[in-house]
Scaffold this motif. Structure first.
Motif, mmCIF file in Angstrom:
data_model
loop_
_atom_site.group_PDB
_atom_site.id
_atom_site.type_symbol
_atom_site.label_atom_id
_atom_site.label_comp_id
_atom_site.label_asym_id
_atom_site.label_seq_id
_atom_site.Cartn_x
_atom_site.Cartn_y
_atom_site.Cartn_z
ATOM 1 N N SER A 133 0.723 -1.127 -0.078
ATOM 2 C CA SER A 133 0.014 0.043 0.088
ATOM 3 C C SER A 133 0.855 1.313 0.054
ATOM 4 N N ALA A 134 0.253 2.368 0.047
ATOM 5 C CA ALA A 134 1.147 3.632 -0.147
ATOM 6 C C ALA A 134 1.949 3.716 1.089
ATOM 7 N N THR A 135 1.733 2.905 2.396
ATOM 8 C CA THR A 135 2.486 3.264 3.510
ATOM 9 C C THR A 135 3.011 1.671 4.098
ATOM 10 N N THR A 136 2.800 0.348 3.271
ATOM 11 C CA THR A 136 3.431 -0.604 3.753
ATOM 12 C C THR A 136 4.026 -1.457 2.657
ATOM 13 N N VAL A 137 5.094 -2.120 3.048
ATOM 14 C CA VAL A 137 5.567 -3.125 2.049
ATOM 15 C C VAL A 137 5.690 -4.559 2.620
ATOM 16 N N ASP A 138 5.486 -5.557 1.776
ATOM 17 C CA ASP A 138 5.374 -7.122 2.391
ATOM 18 C C ASP A 138 6.568 -7.606 2.067
ATOM 19 N N ILE A 139 7.136 -8.535 2.997
ATOM 20 C CA ILE A 139 8.402 -9.217 2.953
ATOM 21 C C ILE A 139 7.902 -10.864 3.120
ATOM 22 N N ASP A 140 8.169 -11.442 2.173
ATOM 23 C CA ASP A 140 8.023 -13.008 2.263
ATOM 24 C C ASP A 140 9.214 -13.808 1.998
ATOM 25 N N ALA A 141 9.397 -14.851 2.509
ATOM 26 C CA ALA A 141 10.525 -15.808 2.155
ATOM 27 C C ALA A 141 10.372 -17.250 2.668
ATOM 28 N N ASP A 142 10.854 -18.336 2.066
ATOM 29 C CA ASP A 142 11.046 -19.735 2.418
ATOM 30 C C ASP A 142 11.817 -19.963 3.473
ATOM 31 N N PHE A 143 13.202 -19.123 3.061
ATOM 32 C CA PHE A 143 14.287 -19.231 4.102
ATOM 33 C C PHE A 143 15.093 -17.940 3.955
ATOM 34 N N LEU A 144 15.492 -17.351 5.258
ATOM 35 C CA LEU A 144 16.565 -16.307 5.404
ATOM 36 C C LEU A 144 17.444 -16.499 6.431
ATOM 37 N N THR A 145 18.619 -16.141 5.996
ATOM 38 C CA THR A 145 19.932 -16.153 7.073
ATOM 39 C C THR A 145 19.996 -14.827 7.622
ATOM 40 N N VAL A 146 19.873 -14.616 8.803
ATOM 41 C CA VAL A 146 20.110 -13.304 9.566
ATOM 42 C C VAL A 146 21.382 -13.437 10.306
ATOM 43 N N PHE A 147 21.897 -12.578 10.555
ATOM 44 C CA PHE A 147 23.349 -12.407 11.338
ATOM 45 C C PHE A 147 23.489 -11.400 12.499
ATOM 46 N N ASP A 148 24.302 -11.963 13.413
ATOM 47 C CA ASP A 148 24.651 -10.721 14.372
ATOM 48 C C ASP A 148 25.934 -10.202 14.027
ATOM 49 N N THR A 149 26.329 -9.327 14.868
ATOM 50 C CA THR A 149 27.597 -8.492 15.073
ATOM 51 C C THR A 149 28.797 -9.110 14.677
ATOM 52 N N ASN A 150 28.848 -10.530 15.002
ATOM 53 C CA ASN A 150 29.946 -11.441 15.129
ATOM 54 C C ASN A 150 29.910 -12.286 13.642
ATOM 55 N N ASN A 151 28.990 -11.822 13.058
ATOM 56 C CA ASN A 151 28.652 -12.618 11.626
ATOM 57 C C ASN A 151 28.239 -13.990 11.778
ATOM 58 N N VAL A 152 27.708 -14.239 13.051
ATOM 59 C CA VAL A 152 27.051 -15.635 13.238
ATOM 60 C C VAL A 152 25.805 -15.560 12.867
ATOM 61 N N GLY A 153 25.366 -16.679 11.873
ATOM 62 C CA GLY A 153 23.990 -16.634 11.478
ATOM 63 C C GLY A 153 23.119 -17.786 11.725
ATOM 64 N N ILE A 154 21.751 -17.282 11.605
ATOM 65 C CA ILE A 154 20.774 -18.354 12.010
ATOM 66 C C ILE A 154 19.907 -18.301 10.804
ATOM 67 N N VAL A 155 19.503 -19.357 10.477
ATOM 68 C CA VAL A 155 18.524 -19.457 9.186
ATOM 69 C C VAL A 155 17.063 -19.607 9.765
ATOM 70 N N LEU A 156 16.290 -18.526 9.288
ATOM 71 C CA LEU A 156 14.809 -18.366 9.547
ATOM 72 C C LEU A 156 14.108 -18.922 8.530
ATOM 73 N N SER A 157 12.822 -19.397 8.745
ATOM 74 C CA SER A 157 11.698 -20.085 7.713
ATOM 75 C C SER A 157 10.565 -19.434 7.769
ATOM 76 N N SER A 158 9.805 -19.608 6.901
ATOM 77 C CA SER A 158 8.414 -19.327 6.607
ATOM 78 C C SER A 158 8.331 -17.710 7.028
ATOM 79 N N ILE A 159 8.951 -16.858 6.544
ATOM 80 C CA ILE A 159 9.060 -15.540 6.849
ATOM 81 C C ILE A 159 7.742 -14.738 6.123
ATOM 82 N N ASN A 160 6.927 -14.213 6.772
ATOM 83 C CA ASN A 160 5.647 -13.293 6.321
ATOM 84 C C ASN A 160 5.533 -12.169 7.287
ATOM 85 N N LEU A 161 6.035 -10.922 6.876
ATOM 86 C CA LEU A 161 6.037 -9.586 7.305
ATOM 87 C C LEU A 161 5.624 -8.601 6.718
ATOM 88 N N THR A 162 4.932 -7.565 7.412
ATOM 89 C CA THR A 162 4.654 -6.450 6.742
ATOM 90 C C THR A 162 5.281 -5.226 7.645
#
Length: 298
Positions: A78-107
């Motif tokens: 919409s004019a004020t929102t965006v959707d983010i969807d993914a089967d898998f995403l790898t997020v990282f902390d400041t030490n570059n250690v990653g965690i794999v997330l699944s079934s992402i569905n965000l606004t």
């Protein structure tokens, strides 16, 4: 270090002897064998980071996972929102250690502040970079004017991943659809014509900052020339020296002539391209941006 030799020990029993090359005994087992304890590191002066369990001073080491980013779609909602969807995403902390997330569905909502909203400040006409963040329990989204260091909503959110960008234009998001690294812009009702009736006859820079974020790597679009004669020649390029240059040279039996050509090239100067027309073959040039590409999101 000299080679060591293992051989049966002379005499009764099932013993083994460990000797150096000069037959000096180093170790002799008993009939039941010998337990060998792994050595510990006592001098840690040249060691940094988190040491694994079993090493003196170690506290454990998190297993580093191979990044897994699949099925990513980021899009205008919409004019004020965006959707983010993914089967898998790898997020990282400041030490570059990653965690794999699944079934992402965000606004992400530009009217909200903090989790699933803007990281700091109030709404502005800028490019907002889109992040997926994680606090060990909850997966959320975040909009930030920073493409590198968003302000996290709380100290518990230590993991993040960059997934794209959206331009806020006069209070409304521009419409786009992103799959992986590739972004397509909506042209109908939103003018991404960044050169209008251009008449330059030498390389002339043009900004596409309202259509393309500053960290985009590839520019995609088409250019259209007009000539009152039967021939038209015009160009678009990534630089004033002709890197990535596309030439359109079209001749028709009748005049006037209108012709168009697609282009795609690596962006060398952020949010900038160059165009010009032949001084004798063509009156003006229009350039339209239809999309762009990121690098490294997936």
């Amino acid at each position: 270090m000299a080679d060591l030799i293992i051989k049966p020990s002379p005499g009764a029993g099932n013993k083994l002897v460990l000797q150096t090359e000069d037959a000096t005994d180093v170790l002799t087992t008993s009939n039941s064998g010998v337990a060998i304890t792994a050595p510990t590191i006592t001098d840690l002066s040249n060691v940094t980071g988190t040491l694994p369990v079993g090493v003196t001073g170690g506290s454990g080491l998190t297993l580093l996972k191979s990044p897994r980013n699949e099925g990513l779609v980021v899009k205008y909602a919409s004019a004020t929102t965006v959707d983010i969807d993914a089967d898998f995403l790898t997020v990282f902390d400041t030490n570059n250690v990653g965690i794999v997330l699944s079934s992402i569905n965000l606004t992400a909502d530009i009217t909200a502040l903090g989790v699933n909203g803007i990281d700091t400040g109030s709404e502005a006409d800028v490019w907002y970079h889109i992040w997926v963040i994680y606090n060990g329990v909850t997966t959320s989204s975040l909009l930030s004017a920073s493409a590198t260091s968003p302000t996290m909503p709380s100290s518990s959110y230590t993991y993040k991943k960059y997934v794209g960008a959206v331009k806020n234009n006069s209070g409304d998001f521009i419409e786009f659809y992103q799959r992986g690294n590739f972004v397509t812009l909506k042209s109908i009702g939103q003018d991404h014509r960044t050169t209008v009736n251009g008449t330059a006859t030498s390389h002339t820079s043009q900004s596409c900052s309202n259509s393309v974020p500053p960290n985009a790597e590839v520019l995609i679009g088409y250019f259209r020339g007009y000539s009152t004669s039967t021939r038209i020649i015009c160009y678009v390029a990534a630089t004033s020296t002709g890197y990535g240059e596309h030439e359109m040279d079209s001749t028709h039996d009748n005049n006037p002539v209108t012709e168009s050509m697609n282009f795609e090239f690596t962006i060398i100067e952020a949010q900038t391209y160059y165009y010009y027309r032949h001084s004798s073959h063509g009156e003006d040039v229009d350039v339209y941006i239809t999309g762009y590409k990121f690098s490294g999101i997936v």
